[in-house]
Write a protein that holds these residues in place. Structure first.
Motif, mmCIF file in Angstrom:
data_model
loop_
_atom_site.group_PDB
_atom_site.id
_atom_site.type_symbol
_atom_site.label_atom_id
_atom_site.label_comp_id
_atom_site.label_asym_id
_atom_site.label_seq_id
_atom_site.Cartn_x
_atom_site.Cartn_y
_atom_site.Cartn_z
ATOM 1 N N UNK A 68 0.932 -1.376 0.033
ATOM 2 C CA UNK A 68 0.125 0.055 -0.046
ATOM 3 C C UNK A 68 0.890 1.418 -0.075
ATOM 4 N N UNK A 69 1.889 1.260 0.869
ATOM 5 C CA UNK A 69 2.660 2.593 0.971
ATOM 6 C C UNK A 69 3.614 2.448 -0.246
ATOM 7 N N UNK A 70 3.986 1.482 -1.031
ATOM 8 C CA UNK A 70 4.799 1.479 -2.300
ATOM 9 C C UNK A 70 3.836 2.074 -3.360
ATOM 10 N N UNK A 71 2.835 1.442 -3.397
ATOM 11 C CA UNK A 71 1.652 1.957 -4.546
ATOM 12 C C UNK A 71 1.217 3.168 -4.218
ATOM 13 N N UNK A 72 1.281 3.727 -3.177
ATOM 14 C CA UNK A 72 0.818 5.072 -2.857
ATOM 15 C C UNK A 72 1.813 6.288 -3.240
ATOM 16 N N UNK A 73 3.016 5.789 -3.040
ATOM 17 C CA UNK A 73 4.079 6.727 -3.603
ATOM 18 C C UNK A 73 4.308 6.717 -4.837
ATOM 19 N N UNK A 74 4.168 5.553 -5.480
ATOM 20 C CA UNK A 74 4.414 5.416 -7.118
ATOM 21 C C UNK A 74 3.045 6.224 -7.704
ATOM 22 N N UNK A 75 1.705 6.024 -7.019
ATOM 23 C CA UNK A 75 0.513 6.703 -7.756
ATOM 24 C C UNK A 75 0.864 8.323 -7.581
ATOM 25 N N UNK A 76 1.447 8.802 -6.380
ATOM 26 C CA UNK A 76 1.481 10.223 -6.093
ATOM 27 C C UNK A 76 2.779 10.668 -7.324
ATOM 28 N N UNK A 77 3.776 10.119 -7.393
ATOM 29 C CA UNK A 77 4.718 10.590 -8.371
ATOM 30 C C UNK A 77 3.941 10.647 -9.637
ATOM 31 N N UNK A 78 3.383 9.416 -10.159
ATOM 32 C CA UNK A 78 2.606 9.421 -11.413
ATOM 33 C C UNK A 78 1.783 10.498 -11.689
ATOM 34 N N UNK A 79 0.990 11.054 -10.613
ATOM 35 C CA UNK A 79 0.068 11.930 -10.535
ATOM 36 C C UNK A 79 0.660 13.443 -10.691
ATOM 37 N N UNK A 80 1.693 13.643 -10.135
ATOM 38 C CA UNK A 80 2.517 14.846 -10.241
ATOM 39 C C UNK A 80 3.027 14.843 -11.754
ATOM 40 N N UNK A 81 3.519 14.049 -12.149
ATOM 41 C CA UNK A 81 4.276 13.819 -13.547
ATOM 42 C C UNK A 81 3.430 14.107 -14.660
ATOM 43 N N UNK A 82 2.069 13.506 -14.437
ATOM 44 C CA UNK A 82 1.010 13.690 -15.382
ATOM 45 C C UNK A 82 0.688 15.104 -15.323
ATOM 46 N N UNK A 83 0.321 15.607 -14.240
ATOM 47 C CA UNK A 83 -0.303 17.000 -14.101
ATOM 48 C C UNK A 83 1.040 18.048 -14.375
ATOM 49 N N UNK A 84 2.058 17.762 -14.389
ATOM 50 C CA UNK A 84 3.159 18.905 -14.503
ATOM 51 C C UNK A 84 2.764 19.776 -15.768
ATOM 52 N N UNK A 85 2.974 21.184 -15.293
ATOM 53 C CA UNK A 85 2.567 22.160 -16.377
ATOM 54 C C UNK A 85 3.669 22.263 -17.476
ATOM 55 N N UNK A 86 4.841 21.519 -17.306
ATOM 56 C CA UNK A 86 5.939 21.766 -18.477
ATOM 57 C C UNK A 86 5.670 20.634 -19.492
ATOM 58 N N UNK A 87 4.980 19.678 -19.426
ATOM 59 C CA UNK A 87 4.841 18.754 -20.177
ATOM 60 C C UNK A 87 3.755 19.080 -21.315
#
Length: 87
Positions: A68-87
């Protein structure tokens, strides 16, 4: 069951009198959050929402703390990467 149908149709009735979401948002050119009103950002936000729903279902299926912790951290990272305004 009857109560759920009643609530559903009442909700549809109330929504018919409300303006559409696109009519509510009138972005100002000086707004610092102007990108949040674009169609591409809303599409990205939908992707993130679906990602979190899928991750939550996996967390419910496998309730192990390291998973749960690993998946939560991975999902948080992916969420920030997807919503990044430089992309």
């Amino acid at each position: 069951m009857l109560w759920a149908l009643f609530r559903f149709y009442c909700t549809l009735l109330v929504r018919s009198f409300l303006p559409q979401e696109s009519e509510i948002l009138l972005p100002d050119e000086n707004d610092s959050h102007l990108r949040r009103y674009t169609r591409s950002y809303r599409t990205k936000r939908n992707w993130v929402k679906n990602l979190w729903i899928g991750a939550s279902l996996l967390m419910i299926c496998f309730p192990l703390l390291p998973f749960v912790l690993g998946l939560g951290l991975l999902t948080s990272f992916l969420s920030f990467a997807i919503l990044d305004e430089t992309a």
